[in-house]
Design a protein around this motif. Structure first.
Motif, PDB file in Angstrom:
ATOM      1  N   VAL A  64     121.295  59.487  33.877  1.00  0.00           N
ATOM      2  CA  VAL A  64     121.712  58.836  32.633  1.00  0.00           C
ATOM      3  C   VAL A  64     121.829  59.853  31.509  1.00  0.00           C
ATOM      4  O   VAL A  64     122.768  59.812  30.701  1.00  0.00           O
ATOM      5  N   TYR A  65     120.895  60.792  31.447  1.00  0.00           N
ATOM      6  CA  TYR A  65     120.922  61.834  30.417  1.00  0.00           C
ATOM      7  C   TYR A  65     122.185  62.690  30.542  1.00  0.00           C
ATOM      8  O   TYR A  65     122.852  62.996  29.541  1.00  0.00           O
TER       9      TYR A  65
ATOM     10  N   PRO B  13     134.919  59.459  31.174  1.00  0.00           N
ATOM     11  CA  PRO B  13     135.960  58.417  31.166  1.00  0.00           C
ATOM     12  C   PRO B  13     135.398  57.083  30.683  1.00  0.00           C
ATOM     13  O   PRO B  13     134.210  56.799  30.847  1.00  0.00           O
ATOM     14  N   THR B  14     136.244  56.282  30.098  1.00  0.00           N
ATOM     15  CA  THR B  14     135.803  54.993  29.551  1.00  0.00           C
ATOM     16  C   THR B  14     135.642  53.981  30.681  1.00  0.00           C
ATOM     17  O   THR B  14     136.521  53.160  30.965  1.00  0.00           O
ATOM     18  N   ILE B  15     134.502  54.065  31.339  1.00  0.00           N
ATOM     19  CA  ILE B  15     134.155  53.123  32.399  1.00  0.00           C
ATOM     20  C   ILE B  15     132.717  52.661  32.183  1.00  0.00           C
ATOM     21  O   ILE B  15     131.941  53.313  31.480  1.00  0.00           O
TER      22      ILE B  15
ATOM     23  N   ALA C 288     118.223  59.627  24.484  1.00  0.00           N
ATOM     24  CA  ALA C 288     118.957  60.384  25.499  1.00  0.00           C
ATOM     25  C   ALA C 288     119.338  59.505  26.685  1.00  0.00           C
ATOM     26  O   ALA C 288     119.969  59.980  27.632  1.00  0.00           O
ATOM     27  N   PHE C 289     118.926  58.240  26.636  1.00  0.00           N
ATOM     28  CA  PHE C 289     119.124  57.364  27.790  1.00  0.00           C
ATOM     29  C   PHE C 289     119.864  56.086  27.406  1.00  0.00           C
ATOM     30  O   PHE C 289     119.593  55.010  27.914  1.00  0.00           O
TER      31      PHE C 289
ATOM     32  N   LEU D 219     126.777  51.925  28.706  1.00  0.00           N
ATOM     33  CA  LEU D 219     125.658  51.905  29.645  1.00  0.00           C
ATOM     34  C   LEU D 219     124.962  50.550  29.580  1.00  0.00           C
ATOM     35  O   LEU D 219     124.612  50.069  28.497  1.00  0.00           O
ATOM     36  N   PHE D 220     124.743  49.942  30.757  1.00  0.00           N
ATOM     37  CA  PHE D 220     124.118  48.625  30.819  1.00  0.00           C
ATOM     38  C   PHE D 220     122.956  48.654  31.811  1.00  0.00           C
ATOM     39  O   PHE D 220     123.123  49.087  32.953  1.00  0.00           O
ATOM     40  N   TYR D 221     121.802  48.207  31.351  1.00  0.00           N
ATOM     41  CA  TYR D 221     120.624  48.106  32.222  1.00  0.00           C
ATOM     42  C   TYR D 221     120.541  46.688  32.783  1.00  0.00           C
ATOM     43  O   TYR D 221     120.563  45.711  32.024  1.00  0.00           O
TER      44      TYR D 221
END
Length: 466
Positions: free
Chosen positions: A257-258, A270-272, A310-311, A316-318
């Protein structure tokens, strides 16, 4: 003084080393779960009496080093368990997760035992045992000497393997002299992306040293982020597929993730969408944020100049719920899914691989150690077909390996780690936490380095030192 090797002896899991001083003090270094095929019996019973132990000291929180602690408590251990603060925090989630897995696995195992006419196994431990275990844990800082009793003192140094991982230096007073005994735990790699590098430790007379990668060198990775970006570009952008990354919930997930966070901040990702699909990883990431004392200077500087996280970045989805995890398999768009377990042998990643392994647009990226008998291990060696949940699948997705994310030092890095020692003063090195063929090779390398005595103990072997 005696040392008994009750686990991780000529094998990688089940770390357990019992020290018995001349005066009869019994100190257990680690209390790990045996993992892999046909280990149920090993986990059911100890070859020593837990009620006779005086102290337990932990190197780090990984289950193969802590996973039988609740069993130890269930069988009567009532003393203190010493570890670092971060190890204690990680154990609060790892042991609870382990208890849930034990209950699920036991039901499946006992069904098979009934069919074979075998005696049913009892549950290793419960959530109540886990809670009692946590109540007996005592957090100790790195580099602060503490005394177990009048004859034994202890000192933790950072090994940079996972958050809070420590090597254990014991000074034991015996026959009017001090015996210096050192236990490496698992040794991390220099220049880890997040954690401090393994640090030097006090001079030892005897060393119990891990040897997981004692026969191999990691590939040199000049630019990890560029390599990761190239993989994402190929799989997710050009092929419009999903990139599946089996990763251990502690450290490897956060390191990935960092790296992605840095790429996003640099405008190179890239936008994903990126999904971290593991309740354990979600909790572990929060714990990691609470322990910046384990971070290296580079990460600390990154946090200061950025938004302090940093995470986390916009895409980003948890994921915690099972329902949301299942929806990822139905998601008809390119994405990255990071999910445990790291060997792809259990957990949600196994379901994701089953759903995508026959899709030529997708890829599985292996970033850590995988045992040969695990699903990850089979994929790593190029298996054309794999069995998942009792069904055979053709491997059509690409399998990619990145060694640079490994958390274990290779043989040259272990030798470098040991270089802080005055070799003639080291009476013997005991090799643990490795397969015998690997240990045999590593033993010869250490002898060539100038160490006078290197020994590979067998399971439940007892040795006397003085």
């Amino acid at each position: 003084m005696k040392i008994q090797f009750h686990g991780a002896a000529q094998r990688v899991t089940g770390s357990k080393h019992l020290i018995i001083t001349e005066k009869g003090t019994k100190i257990l270094l680690d209390c790990g779960l045996f993992q892999g095929l046909n280990t149920q019996e090993l986990n059911q019973n100890f070859a020593f009496d837990p009620t006779e132990l005086n102290y337990v000291i932990l190197s780090h929180a990984h289950i193969d080093h802590t996973g039988l602690l609740p069993r130890l408590i269930k069988k009567g251990y009532t003393g203190k368990i010493f570890c670092t603060s971060a190890t204690k925090d990680l154990c609060s989630i790892l042991l609870g997760d382990s208890a849930r897995i034990q209950e699920t696995d036991l039901e499946r195992i006992n069904k098979r035992r009934v069919k074979r006419g075998e005696t049913l196994l009892e549950n290793l431990y419960s959530q109540e045992d886990v809670e009692q275990t946590l109540s007996q844990m005592v957090a100790v800082n790195f580099r602060e000497e503490f005394w177990l009793n009048e004859e034994v003192s202890c000192y933790f140094t950072d090994t940079g393997h996972i958050l809070g991982s420590a090597a254990v230096s014991l000074t034991i007073k015996e026959n009017d002299k001090d015996i210096k005994l050192f236990f490496s735990g698992d040794i991390g790699r220099p220049n880890d992306k997040i954690l401090n590098s393994p640090e030097a430790f006090p001079q030892a007379d005897y060393i119990i040293c891990e040897s997981t990668y004692g026969a191999r060198l990691h590939e040199t990775e000049t630019d990890v982020k560029a390599h990761l970006r190239a993989i994402v570009q190929k799989v997710c952008v050009e092929q419009k597929g999903k990139l599946l990354i089996p990763a251990f919930s502690i450290d490897r997930t956060q390191e990935l993730v960092y790296a992605l966070d840095q790429l996003e901040n640099e405008g190179k990702l890239p936008t994903i969408k990126v999904f971290v699909d593991s309740p354990l990883s979600v909790n572990a990431t929060q714990i990691m944020k609470n322990h910046p004392e384990c971070f290296n200077p580079e990460v600390l500087a990154y946090l200061k100049k950025g938004d302090g996280d940093a995470f986390g970045f916009p895409n980003l989805f948890y994921i915690s719920s099972t329902e949301d995890s299942k929806k990822l398999n139905e998601l008809n768009e390119p994405c990255i899914i990071i999910s445990s377990s790291g060997m792809a042998e259990a957990g949600r990643i196994k379901h994701h691989i089953a759903n995508h392994i026959e899709d030529i647009r997708c890829a599985v990226l292996l970033v850590g150690y995988t045992s040969p008998d695990s699903l990850g291990g089979q994929l790593k060696v190029g298996a054309k077909k794999v069995n998942i949940f009792g069904k055979e699948f053709d491997v059509r997705a690409e399998v990619i390996v990145m060694d640079s994310f490994s958390a274990h030092a290779d043989y040259q890095e272990i030798i470098q780690y040991l270089a802080c020692q005055d070799k003639p003063k080291v009476k013997k090195i005991f090799l643990v936490h490795g397969e015998l063929d690997v240990q045999t090779i590593f033993k010869e390398k250490l002898l060539k380095e100038g160490y006078s005595s290197v020994y590979i103990p067998a399971h439940q072997e007892e040795v006397t030192i003085s």
